[in-house]
Design an enzyme around this catalytic site. Structure first.
Site, PDB file in Angstrom:
ATOM      1  CE  LYS A 278      -7.110-107.138  22.303  1.00 43.85           C
ATOM      2  NZ  LYS A 278      -6.606-108.060  23.335  1.00 43.85           N
TER       3      LYS A 278
ATOM      4  CD  GLU B 267     -15.897-118.573  14.477  1.00 40.60           C
ATOM      5  OE1 GLU B 267     -16.927-118.733  15.189  1.00 40.60           O
ATOM      6  OE2 GLU B 267     -14.932-119.342  14.462  1.00 40.60           O
TER       7      GLU B 267
ATOM      8  CB  CYS C 278     -16.719-120.699  19.191  1.00 40.80           C
ATOM      9  SG  CYS C 278     -15.685-121.200  17.819  1.00 40.80           S
TER      10      CYS C 278
HETATM   11  P1  NDP Z   1     -14.053-111.570  24.775  1.00 49.04           P
HETATM   12  O1  NDP Z   1     -14.980-111.715  23.652  1.00 49.04           O
HETATM   13  O2  NDP Z   1     -14.298-110.476  25.745  1.00 49.04           O
HETATM   14  O3  NDP Z   1     -12.550-111.368  24.212  1.00 49.04           O
HETATM   15  C1  NDP Z   1     -12.120-111.728  22.933  1.00 49.04           C
HETATM   16  C2  NDP Z   1     -11.080-110.717  22.443  1.00 49.04           C
HETATM   17  O4  NDP Z   1     -11.647-109.405  22.346  1.00 49.04           O
HETATM   18  C3  NDP Z   1      -9.872-110.567  23.367  1.00 49.04           C
HETATM   19  O5  NDP Z   1      -8.704-110.344  22.602  1.00 49.04           O
HETATM   20  C4  NDP Z   1     -10.249-109.340  24.171  1.00 49.04           C
HETATM   21  O6  NDP Z   1      -9.146-108.732  24.746  1.00 49.04           O
HETATM   22  C5  NDP Z   1     -10.881-108.471  23.098  1.00 49.04           C
HETATM   23  N1  NDP Z   1     -11.767-107.422  23.573  1.00 49.04           N
HETATM   24  C6  NDP Z   1     -12.417-107.314  24.769  1.00 49.04           C
HETATM   25  N2  NDP Z   1     -13.182-106.206  24.800  1.00 49.04           N
HETATM   26  C7  NDP Z   1     -13.035-105.584  23.592  1.00 49.04           C
HETATM   27  C8  NDP Z   1     -13.581-104.390  22.997  1.00 49.04           C
HETATM   28  N3  NDP Z   1     -14.454-103.608  23.639  1.00 49.04           N
HETATM   29  N4  NDP Z   1     -13.209-104.065  21.739  1.00 49.04           N
HETATM   30  C9  NDP Z   1     -12.356-104.849  21.058  1.00 49.04           C
HETATM   31  N5  NDP Z   1     -11.792-105.972  21.570  1.00 49.04           N
HETATM   32  C10 NDP Z   1     -12.129-106.351  22.813  1.00 49.04           C
HETATM   33  O7  NDP Z   1     -13.951-112.956  25.504  1.00 49.04           O
HETATM   34  P2  NDP Z   1     -13.475-113.257  26.998  1.00 49.04           P
HETATM   35  O8  NDP Z   1     -12.074-113.635  26.951  1.00 49.04           O
HETATM   36  O9  NDP Z   1     -13.803-112.144  27.930  1.00 49.04           O
HETATM   37  O10 NDP Z   1     -14.369-114.523  27.343  1.00 49.04           O
HETATM   38  C11 NDP Z   1     -15.708-114.318  27.793  1.00 49.04           C
HETATM   39  C12 NDP Z   1     -16.653-115.315  27.173  1.00 49.04           C
HETATM   40  O11 NDP Z   1     -16.601-115.179  25.769  1.00 49.04           O
HETATM   41  C13 NDP Z   1     -16.316-116.771  27.433  1.00 49.04           C
HETATM   42  O12 NDP Z   1     -16.844-117.212  28.621  1.00 49.04           O
HETATM   43  C14 NDP Z   1     -16.957-117.435  26.254  1.00 49.04           C
HETATM   44  O13 NDP Z   1     -18.305-117.685  26.527  1.00 49.04           O
HETATM   45  C15 NDP Z   1     -16.844-116.417  25.157  1.00 49.04           C
HETATM   46  N6  NDP Z   1     -15.740-116.677  24.220  1.00 49.04           N
HETATM   47  C16 NDP Z   1     -16.063-117.133  22.990  1.00 49.04           C
HETATM   48  C17 NDP Z   1     -15.077-117.429  22.089  1.00 49.04           C
HETATM   49  C18 NDP Z   1     -15.400-117.948  20.739  1.00 49.04           C
HETATM   50  O14 NDP Z   1     -14.529-118.482  20.060  1.00 49.04           O
HETATM   51  N7  NDP Z   1     -16.621-117.806  20.283  1.00 49.04           N
HETATM   52  C19 NDP Z   1     -13.659-117.302  22.415  1.00 49.04           C
HETATM   53  C20 NDP Z   1     -13.420-116.773  23.733  1.00 49.04           C
HETATM   54  C21 NDP Z   1     -14.442-116.480  24.594  1.00 49.04           C
HETATM   55  P3  NDP Z   1      -8.610-109.224  26.173  1.00 49.04           P
HETATM   56  O15 NDP Z   1      -8.733-110.677  26.277  1.00 49.04           O
HETATM   57  O16 NDP Z   1      -7.212-108.799  26.085  1.00 49.04           O
HETATM   58  O17 NDP Z   1      -9.475-108.485  27.147  1.00 49.04           O
END
Ligand code: NDP
Length: 473
Positions: free
Chosen positions: A167, A242, A276
């Site tokens: 996903k 990660e 990240c």
């Molecule tokens: P999230 O961690 O919320 O999202 C990452 C993925 O998880 C997306 O595909 C999201 O779906 C999905 N997801 C969201 N909620 C759930 C759940 N309860 N169960 C399973 N999957 C879920 O990141 P955000 O996009 O909301 O970004 C928020 C913050 O996260 C950023 O500001 C940043 O600080 C951090 N981030 C860190 C990353 C990294 O590589 N470490 C990458 C991206 C963000 P969908 O997007 O469709 O809601």
């Protein structure tokens, strides 16, 4: 699913281009039923297609063809990635797509080189440790580098003989679909790589599905905790996580300062800090703090923001208005706590999408919001120190331990730093990944569990069965 596009009956969400916020497409949201169909279809493909049971070199061959197709269709893939994400097209085509193809080749090479162990037992027994794929792996990827993240999950899972249901983020769904279509074209059986679209609830349905045997997630620590909870409550599935980072850049006075500045600026400017591993905490020995800050100001001024589809763009937009506001809130809170902004500190005007200026904050401490929280934007905090021990202590973050940069010409000090720093990756006199996919990536503490890339990523997609044969008369 099953090599075809399948329409669900659920809602559709508009998808906007981060560069100008124009809504250019809609993405169908997979509800629980569609997730269920995707997982069942993957399980059926795993059981009937021979993906796991065929000679592993056939898996390797199909994956190599996939990598070739990724390269052949590289411009198209890169354009799709650049259109809908924060990746400037020049980086998406020559950087991301090329790296995805190389990564898939790296994992393909593991397919026929996996094995088990023969254990020491009494001489009329044979003890075997046999490795087997899990079956169907679930993977959830974020929006910051969608193609790379999809390949980091799919590559090791497929090489190990699993099927995968993936996903992507609802913000950047489309390049992953083309990647999956190319997999089918390359001869990876339909259903072995299924993609489901949706929001967090789709992700949660995937995590909780009883047909998923293992989960791999990249994203925020908050969501990683939700994934782990769902995995635990639905059959104690193993997880690879990660997660977030707040990685230090530890610069000693004897370092090559120009090189250090280039690495630090490069890390901050890459994807506008939406990474990240962004090295977002500069910890610099006091004697060179001012000199380094001046070098950084020059490098951080040299940016080319613009729409991601223009070849001239090298500085990315922020993925969404919501994310830009999150950056603004962290900066405002930090200033209220006494931080001083010495560079940037606001939006870049004149763009329809949200662009944030490279920003440097001083007069910060461990409590300052921008030092504590993952900003996911081009924001660097600066702290200074006198002694080596003080530098090591500042480098340690109470929550995160994803990566660190160390800059010094003193080999002994570099190695002491390597030992002292609690992080999954320590870069010394550099700060970026290479195409050496043998090097795993993953965090300590709240930055994650397990590894992406490397032999470790393949091993995490296998489980081990102990077999004891008694052949005594
Ligand atoms: P999230 O961690 O919320 O999202 C990452 C993925 O998880 C997306 O595909 C999201 O779906 C999905 N997801 C969201 N909620 C759930 C759940 N309860 N169960 C399973 N999957 C879920 O990141 P955000 O996009 O909301 O970004 C928020 C913050 O996260 C950023 O500001 C940043 O600080 C951090 N981030 C860190 C990353 C990294 O590589 N470490 C990458 C991206 C963000 P969908 O997007 O469709 O809601």
């Amino acid at each position: 699913m099953d090599g075809r596009v399948v329409e669900g009956t659920g809602a559709r969400l508009p998808v906007a281009r981060p560069s100008d916020l124009v809504e250019y497409a809609e993405v169908p949201i997979a509800d629980g039923d569609l997730v269920d169909r995707a997982v069942r279809n993957a399980a059926e493909a795993a059981a009937t297609s021979g993906w796991a049971s065929q000679p592993p070199r056939e898996r390797a061959r199909a994956m190599r063809r996939w990598a070739d197709l990724i390269e052949e269709r590289g411009t198209e893939l890169g354009r799709l990635e650049a259109l809908g994400s924060t990746r400037p097209i020049a980086q998406a085509v020559s950087g991301d797509v090329a790296s995805v193809a190389e990564g898939i080749r790296f994992f393909a090479e593991w397919a026929d080189k996996l094995g088990g162990d023969v254990a020491a037992t009494r001489s009329d027994n044979l003890g075997l440790i046999v490795s087997e794929p899990y079956g169907v792996v679930g993977a959830i990827t974020p929006w910051n580098v969608p193609l790379s993240m999809a390949s980091w999950k799919a590559g090791p899972a497929l090489a190990a003989g699993n099927a995968i249901v993936l996903k992507p983020s609802e913000l950047t769904p489309f390049s992953t679909v083309l990647l999956a279509q190319l997999a089918v074209k390359a001869g990876i059986p339909p259903g072995i790589l299924n993609v489901v679209h949706g929001t967090g609830s789709t992700g949660e349905a995937l995590c909780r599905h009883p047909g998923i045997a293992k989960l791999s997630f990249t994203g925020s620590t908050r969501t990683g905790i939700a994934v782990m909870k769902a995995a635990a409550e639905s059959g104690l599935k193993p997880v690879t996580l990660e997660l977030g980072g707040k990685s230090p850049q530890l610069v000693f006075a004897d370092a090559d300062l120009e090189k250090a500045a280039a690495c630090i600026a490069g890390s901050l400017l890459a994807n506008a800090g939406q990474a990240c591993v962004a090295g977002s905490r500069l910890i610099v020995q006091r004697a060179v703090a001012e000199q380094l800050a001046t070098l950084l100001q020059t490098l951080l001024s040299d940016i080319a923001p613009g729409p991601t589809w223009l070849e001239t763009t090298s500085f990315s937009p922020i993925i969404s208005e919501q994310q830009a506001q999150s950056i603004e809130r962290i900066i405002a809170a930090s200033l209220e706590q006494g931080a001083a902004c010495i560079f940037g500190g606001g939006r870049l005007e004149g763009h329809r999408g949200a662009f944030y200026q490279p920003t440097m904050l001083m007069q910060v401490n461990g409590e300052t919001a921008a030092v504590r929280k993952e900003v996911f934007g081009p924001v660097l905090t600066i702290q200074s120190f006198e002694s080596e021990e003080e530098g090591f202590a500042l480098a340690d973050h109470p929550e995160y331990g994803l990566a660190a940069g160390v800059y010094t010409r003193d080999l002994g000090r570099a190695l002491r730093a390597m030992r002292a720093i609690k992080a999954g990756t320590v870069w010394i006199n550099r700060y970026s990944r290479t195409l050496d996919f043998i090097l795993p990536t993953g965090g300590f503490k709240s930055s994650g569990i397990g590894k992406d890339l490397g032999r470790q990523a393949v091993e995490q997609n296998l489980r081990h069965k102990t077999v004891l044969v008694d052949f005594g008369a």
